[in-house]
Design a protein around this motif. Structure first.
Motif, PDB file in Angstrom:
ATOM      1  N   THR A  26       5.255 -39.819  14.306  1.00 54.14           N
ATOM      2  CA  THR A  26       6.569 -39.395  13.832  1.00 54.14           C
ATOM      3  C   THR A  26       7.437 -39.034  15.029  1.00 54.14           C
ATOM      4  O   THR A  26       6.935 -38.849  16.144  1.00 54.14           O
ATOM      5  CB  THR A  26       6.481 -38.162  12.897  1.00 54.14           C
ATOM      6  OG1 THR A  26       5.830 -37.097  13.595  1.00 54.14           O
ATOM      7  CG2 THR A  26       5.719 -38.490  11.619  1.00 54.14           C
ATOM      8  N   ALA A  86      10.218 -36.171   8.807  1.00 59.15           N
ATOM      9  CA  ALA A  86       8.901 -36.757   8.543  1.00 59.15           C
ATOM     10  C   ALA A  86       7.795 -35.830   9.047  1.00 59.15           C
ATOM     11  O   ALA A  86       6.815 -35.557   8.330  1.00 59.15           O
ATOM     12  CB  ALA A  86       8.792 -38.127   9.204  1.00 59.15           C
ATOM     13  N   TYR A  87       7.939 -35.352  10.288  1.00 61.12           N
ATOM     14  CA  TYR A  87       6.900 -34.459  10.825  1.00 61.12           C
ATOM     15  C   TYR A  87       6.839 -33.162  10.029  1.00 61.12           C
ATOM     16  O   TYR A  87       5.745 -32.654   9.742  1.00 61.12           O
ATOM     17  CB  TYR A  87       7.150 -34.139  12.298  1.00 61.12           C
ATOM     18  CG  TYR A  87       6.080 -33.195  12.835  1.00 61.12           C
ATOM     19  CD1 TYR A  87       4.841 -33.687  13.216  1.00 61.12           C
ATOM     20  CD2 TYR A  87       6.295 -31.818  12.880  1.00 61.12           C
ATOM     21  CE1 TYR A  87       3.841 -32.832  13.650  1.00 61.12           C
ATOM     22  CE2 TYR A  87       5.297 -30.955  13.308  1.00 61.12           C
ATOM     23  CZ  TYR A  87       4.080 -31.476  13.695  1.00 61.12           C
ATOM     24  OH  TYR A  87       3.075 -30.624  14.099  1.00 61.12           O
ATOM     25  N   GLN A  90      12.491 -42.669  17.193  1.00 58.57           N
ATOM     26  CA  GLN A  90      11.692 -43.291  16.155  1.00 58.57           C
ATOM     27  C   GLN A  90      11.164 -44.663  16.550  1.00 58.57           C
ATOM     28  O   GLN A  90      10.047 -45.042  16.192  1.00 58.57           O
ATOM     29  CB  GLN A  90      12.513 -43.410  14.870  1.00 58.57           C
ATOM     30  CG  GLN A  90      11.712 -43.840  13.659  1.00 58.57           C
ATOM     31  CD  GLN A  90      10.511 -42.948  13.413  1.00 58.57           C
ATOM     32  OE1 GLN A  90      10.644 -41.743  13.296  1.00 58.57           O
ATOM     33  NE2 GLN A  90       9.328 -43.528  13.346  1.00 58.57           N
ATOM     34  N   THR A 118       8.491 -42.350   8.399  1.00 52.53           N
ATOM     35  CA  THR A 118       9.899 -42.153   8.707  1.00 52.53           C
ATOM     36  C   THR A 118      10.719 -42.447   7.463  1.00 52.53           C
ATOM     37  O   THR A 118      10.177 -42.842   6.428  1.00 52.53           O
ATOM     38  CB  THR A 118      10.349 -43.050   9.879  1.00 52.53           C
ATOM     39  OG1 THR A 118      11.687 -42.718  10.245  1.00 52.53           O
ATOM     40  CG2 THR A 118      10.282 -44.521   9.515  1.00 52.53           C
TER      41      THR A 118
END
Length: 357
Positions: free
Chosen positions: A224, A230-231, A256, A273
């Motif tokens: 990520t 996302a993380y 990304q 993502t």
């Protein structure tokens, strides 16, 4: 690994290319060539865009002052995409400061991505390799409204992890960079109403046994971007036991696109993502694909300083018109090839303006 300095400059590109070429031995044919081409494109897109400097230091936007805003907005957050100000076409101190810039500096300074295919990227097939994409179209629209010239823009390449600091420190007037509106972030910056709807998805090699955001991610290395939603989602779900404990989420990168490179190098098994970005990455490399459906609902917004209320209201006014005249054309031009001709799933909801000041 694509190592970068503070301004996102790639270092050791030749070394990384050799590593990828070596790792692809045995793939053969189209797959290897596609991956190598994708990496070559990545290196082109990651060329330095501009020098970074404090907008406020010489252009009258408040110097390096960090706007702390109201942390209560994050603490009491509900429906973050609605926590914005009502539209207005009136000027105010922030817009006045932008308009007061003279000569070559009379530009809107905007933090963007330059390596997200079809969102904000340098097209090497164009003579001038100018930035283009869905986000870039919106930037030109905002510049035209505020300064009367769609090209009165100074673009600054901002890594994912630097989007909020760049705004708070006055390095940019705003960030238009596939930036999701979240409760945590609205305690640090102000957002416009949403201009795009998306959701988190999993990207992995077509040959992978990964089926989506599920138990198939057990014992897999997931990449990520640093500071990404996302993380945050992965970290929270792993702590809550909603993600296999054996899933490795330690691999984070500045931008990304670096995750796609890590996937090609065999240093990651999957990427998580935004689905809109994942689809663009899949378009660059035919050996990877989206796995499973989106597992969140998120909205992109234009990010600005907390106290830049006149600018927030102005951008929201611009978006009222842009949703009717411009949004669909931009979608058809840039995103229909990767997200499909039906734009309905990506259209932002009718805006609500719940922030009062």
């Amino acid at each position: 690994m694509v190592a970068r300095g503070d301004e996102g400059r790639p270092h050791g590109a030749g070394h990384l290319y050799r590593r990828l070429r070596a790792s692809l031995r045995g793939w053969g044919g189209v797959g290897a060539m596609a991956a190598l081409c994708a990496l070559a494109l990545a290196f082109v897109l990651l060329l330095p865009l501009t020098q970074t400097h404090d907008v406020g230091a010489d252009e009258g936007t408040g110097g390096g002052h960090v706007a702390t805003g109201s942390q209560a907005r994050a603490d009491n957050c509900e429906n973050p995409e609605k926590q914005t100000l009502s539209p207005s076409g009136a000027d105010g101190p922030t817009i006045d400061a932008i308009k007061s810039r003279t000569g070559a500096k009379r530009k809107l300074v905007v933090g963007v991505d330059q390596n997200s295919y079809r969102w904000g990227y340098r097209n090497p097939n164009n003579e001038d390799a100018e930035l283009e994409g869905f986000d870039i179209d919106l930037v030109h629209k905002i510049a035209e409204d505020i300064l009367g010239d769609p090209d009165a823009v100074q673009f600054k390449a901002i890594p994912t992890s630097q989007r909020i600091p760049a705004i708070q420190e006055g390095r940019v007037d705003m960030v238009v960079r596939t930036m999701t509106i979240t409760c945590d972030r609205i305690g640090q910056v102000a957002f416009s109403a949403p201009y795009f709807k998306t959701g988190q998805q999993v990207l992995a090699p077509k040959s992978s046994t990964i089926t989506g955001y599920d138990k198939s991610l057990g014992e897999k290395r997931i990449c990520t971007a640093t500071g990404s939603t996302a993380y945050t989602k992965l970290d929270g779900d792993k702590k809550a036991g909603k993600l296999p404990a054996s899933a490795d989420i330690s691999l984070t990168v500045p931008n990304q696109l670096d995750c796609l490179v890590r996937l090609q190098l065999g240093e990651a098994d999957a990427v998580v993502t935004d689905g809109a970005l994942a689809a663009s990455q899949a378009a660059q490399d035919p050996t990877v694909e989206l796995k499973g459906a989106a597992f969140t609902t998120e909205y992109y917004g234009v990010a600005m300083k907390q106290d830049a209320t006149d600018l927030v209201r102005r951008v929201n006014q611009i978006l009222v018109d842009y949703r009717v005249n411009g949004w669909q054309m931009s979608y058809d031009n840039w995103l229909s090839a990767t997200l499909g001709k039906d734009s309905a799933p990506s259209k932002p909801p009718a805006p609500q303006y719940l922030r009062k000041s």
